[in-house]
Motif scaffolding. Structure first.
Motif: not given
Length: 713
Positions: A49-57, A106-110, A213-215, A251-256
């Motif tokens: 993958a070139s990108h992984a995205s974490i989403s959580m509130d 919590i979700a991680i998508q690549d 995507r892993v949720t 993480l939530n749209g902002t680069a880590v």
């Protein structure tokens, strides 16, 4: 010798794996959110993958955790009321193990290659699969694989009880979804009976051309308490050496990104390198007769920004991924400049660690097998380098602080007005230089000015050394005797003088002997230790001498606060400190009679000290109890409109980091995640005394340095 016996095969017995192994490889091994996330991000990297995205509130999770805690306290109060009425209260599950409502996910998508149904069946759902043996060390895209043991996929159960995986491969117009339910798996007697529901999802399932995507849902209360900044910092530092142009995480749209640290010094010193650059070094491995090469640099952050406990030391990377969390590698606490380890941010890049058939990296990537012939030489080399780096950074800091003190108008006026001799003035400047290094703001801080006034005013005075020396010379010194004499010392007017410092050093070393020899389950010994720390707070922290002159004229406030917390003179009359739950190791051990307050109204500061007997291990619930005391104190102060008062906490006992007990590991994790702005600290009693001893030894070194300069003059 008995004659050979003929063997007849009866049957082939099956070797079974109990599903509870998931607890050891998932729930117990990966119990903090950042450690779980990095395992799945590593999977994304291995999938090219070139990108992984974490989403959580984070806000929702924080709100649901607070509601759950409030509800749990209500249940706890109801259970206590039931018991007080003479009835049997219902069993109350630990708050830490509670599950948040399914709204929190919590979700991680690549955008990696994704997994087909066959790959899900034969690769992802095979725990312990050795991918490197089956497919080689590189991904289809040519990356060196990060995964090795095949158990990282179980990490999700450390933070959640439900895991959904949705994956799509290039060219398909559908995706596949599987759902893992921890509780259902635990109900089965044999892992061979575990059946994972699998679904075909028409369309791209939000994954585009390919990806996974892993949720995680039904999140565990204790395991998802990490703040957003902690998650960002941990994930960024874990993949510190990866080029974001090759692979990046958000993480939530902002680069880590790796933690941005203001570096002040780096060892080895190299004029042609920047402070961030690494140097190359090679060492011989005698047992294998080979030579290995690695890169390293021991950097130190700015002296007013001490690192978190979990960030101090040397972190090791292999193939662009963290292989071992920061460690001081058994650095000698008595070495010159040991306090500099508070600022040590060392980096080692050693690919050779991960290029052998034998695995030298711990499953949770928190440590290495340093004791092995391959790694021991590097361990010894880095340990020696830490010692040299700290010594040299201490020298650099001392020079900076001396210049700062020499140029400070307040310090100059303070020393000039103290009517000191020439020798005493040199001593005062040296003491102030060392004092300035204890405060982040240096000579500009109010704490520096207050303490400098006390220290400079005390130069040249001293007494009481004889009484404490007499106790120390006995074969079997009694804790009670030491308590009496050290308390006299503490309340003496000559508090920070040379004679007192020497006396304190003798007292500390004597107390260390006592702690190692005494059975603290004996009530008198425990009470004496409690009294010793309460009456002599400088044993806990050298800066606590400010409490010796505490303004306790407002005793009503002090008494009311004790009553609110039910400690000190307000411990409930029916409390039995000798019962098994309070006296035995790994039981409740939540004794309110071993909690005391340090209050200074003028400094607007309250410190709550919770002490556990040295032979009782500190547990996570002890820290929870301290935090509850702190919360109750803040609410009490708010009711008095005293929100300007700072509330701090100090937990002291036997700290057995690395133990397998869940309560100990939870405590270790929270200590590791403690931020620099946290208002609580946890100390092992013997390490605490060693720390205090070192601080006093530094003052003696200042005196010796001044005396040496005077001799030369």
């Amino acid at each position: 010798m008995p004659s050979p016996q003929e063997h007849h095969e009866v049957e082939a017995l099956p070797f079974r794996v109990d599903p509870h192994m998931l607890e050891d490889l998932g729930l117990n091994l990966y119990s903090s959110l950042p450690r779980v996330l990095v395992e799945f991000i590593a999977n994304a990297y291995d999938a090219d993958a070139s990108h992984a995205s974490i989403s959580m509130d984070f806000q929702l999770i924080r709100q649901l955790r607070a509601e759950m805690r409030q509800h749990w306290r209500q249940l706890q109060d109801a259970a206590k009321a039931t018991a007080a009425a003479g009835e049997t209260p219902p069993d109350l599950a630990p708050l830490e193990e509670g599950l948040l409502p399914e709204a929190a996910v919590i979700a991680i998508q690549d955008n990696g290659h994704g997994m087909s149904l066959d790959q899900l069946r034969n690769r992802f759902l095979v725990a312990g699969r050795r991918r490197r043996l089956e497919e080689g060390n590189r991904s289809p895209g040519g990356r060196v694989l990060m995964g090795r043991k095949g158990v990282g996929k179980l990490a999700g159960f450390g933070v959640a009880r439900s895991i959904e995986v949705v994956s799509k491969v290039k060219g398909d117009d559908y995706a596949h979804s599987i759902h893992l339910d921890f509780d259902r798996i635990m109900e089965l007697p044999d892992s061979r009976e575990v059946k994972v529901p699998t679904f075909r999802v028409d369309g791209d399932a939000g994954l585009g051309d390919h990806g996974t995507r892993v949720t995680f849902s039904r999140l565990v209360h204790e395991s998802v308490k990490s703040q957003e900044e902690t998650v960002r910092r941990s994930v960024g530092d874990h993949f510190f050496l990866i080029d974001p142009q090759d692979f990046n995480t958000c993480l939530n749209g902002t680069a880590v990104a790796p933690t941005a640290r203001g570096l002040a010094y780096a060892w080895p010193e190299a004029g042609d390198l920047s402070i961030c650059d690494l140097v190359t070094h090679s060492i011989d491995i005698p047992e294998t007769q080979q030579r290995v090469e690695f890169q390293y640099r021991l950097r130190f952050v700015e002296d007013r920004a001490a690192l978190r406990g979990s960030e101090r030391g040397v972190r090791v990377y292999a193939h662009k991924r963290l292989a071992a969390a920061p460690s001081l590698l058994h650095a000698d606490t008595n070495m010159h400049g040991f306090r500099m380890t508070d600022y040590l941010d060392g980096v080692v890049y050693a690919d050779f660690i991960d290029e052998h058939k034998q695995d030298y990296i711990a499953t949770d990537r928190q440590g290495l097998r340093w004791e092995t012939p391959l790694l021991q030489p590097m361990h010894d080399f880095l340990g020696a380098e830490i010692k040299e780096a700290c010594k040299n950074y201490q020298r650099v800091r001392d020079a900076r602080r001396a210049k700062e003190v020499d140029e400070d108008a307040y310090t100059a006026e303070l020393i000039a007005s103290a009517q000191l001799s020439s020798r005493e003035k040199r001593l005062a400047r040296a003491v102030c230089s060392r004092l300035a290094s204890f405060h982040r703001e240096g000579v500009t801080s109010e704490a520096y000015r207050e303490h400098a006034q006390l220290l400079v005013g005390a130069i040249g005075k001293g007494e009481i050394f004889t009484a404490i020396s007499g106790i120390a010379e006995r074969d079997n010194p009694r804790l009670h005797d030491l308590t009496v004499e050290v308390t006299k010392l503490t309340h003496a007017e000559i508090d920070q003088t040379l004679g007192v410092v020497r006396s304190r050093l003798v007292a500390i070393k004597t107390l260390q002997r006592i702690i190692r020899a005494v059975n603290f389950r004996h009530a008198n010994n425990e009470d004496d230790l409690h009294l010793l720390l309460k009456e002599n707070p400088w044993l806990i922290d050298p800066t606590y001498f400010e409490f010796l002159t505490s303004n306790l004229a407002n005793k009503t406030f002090f008494d009311r606060l004790e009553a609110k917390l039910k400690i000190g003179a307000a411990v409930p009359s029916d409390y039995d400190k000798t019962c098994d739950d309070e006296a035995l190791d790994m039981r409740e051990n939540r004794r309110p009679d071993l909690v005391f307050l340090l209050v200074n109204s003028s400094l607007k500061r309250v410190v709550i000290v919770e002490l556990k007997a040295p032979n009782t291990r500190l547990l996570h619930k002890h820290l929870v109890q301290l935090e509850d005391y702190m919360d109750d104190t803040r609410r009490f102060l708010k009711s008095l409109d005293r929100t300007d008062v700072v509330v701090e906490g100090c937990l002291i006992g036997s700290l057995e980091l690395g133990a397998q007990a869940l309560e100990v590991r939870r405590l270790e994790r929270q200590i590791g995640e403690r931020g620099s702005d946290a208002k609580w600290v946890v100390f092992d009693l013997l390490e605490l005394l060693e720390r205090t001893c070192n601080a006093h030894q530094e003052i003696l070194e200042i005196h010796e340095k001044v005396e040496s300069e005077e001799t030369v003059t």
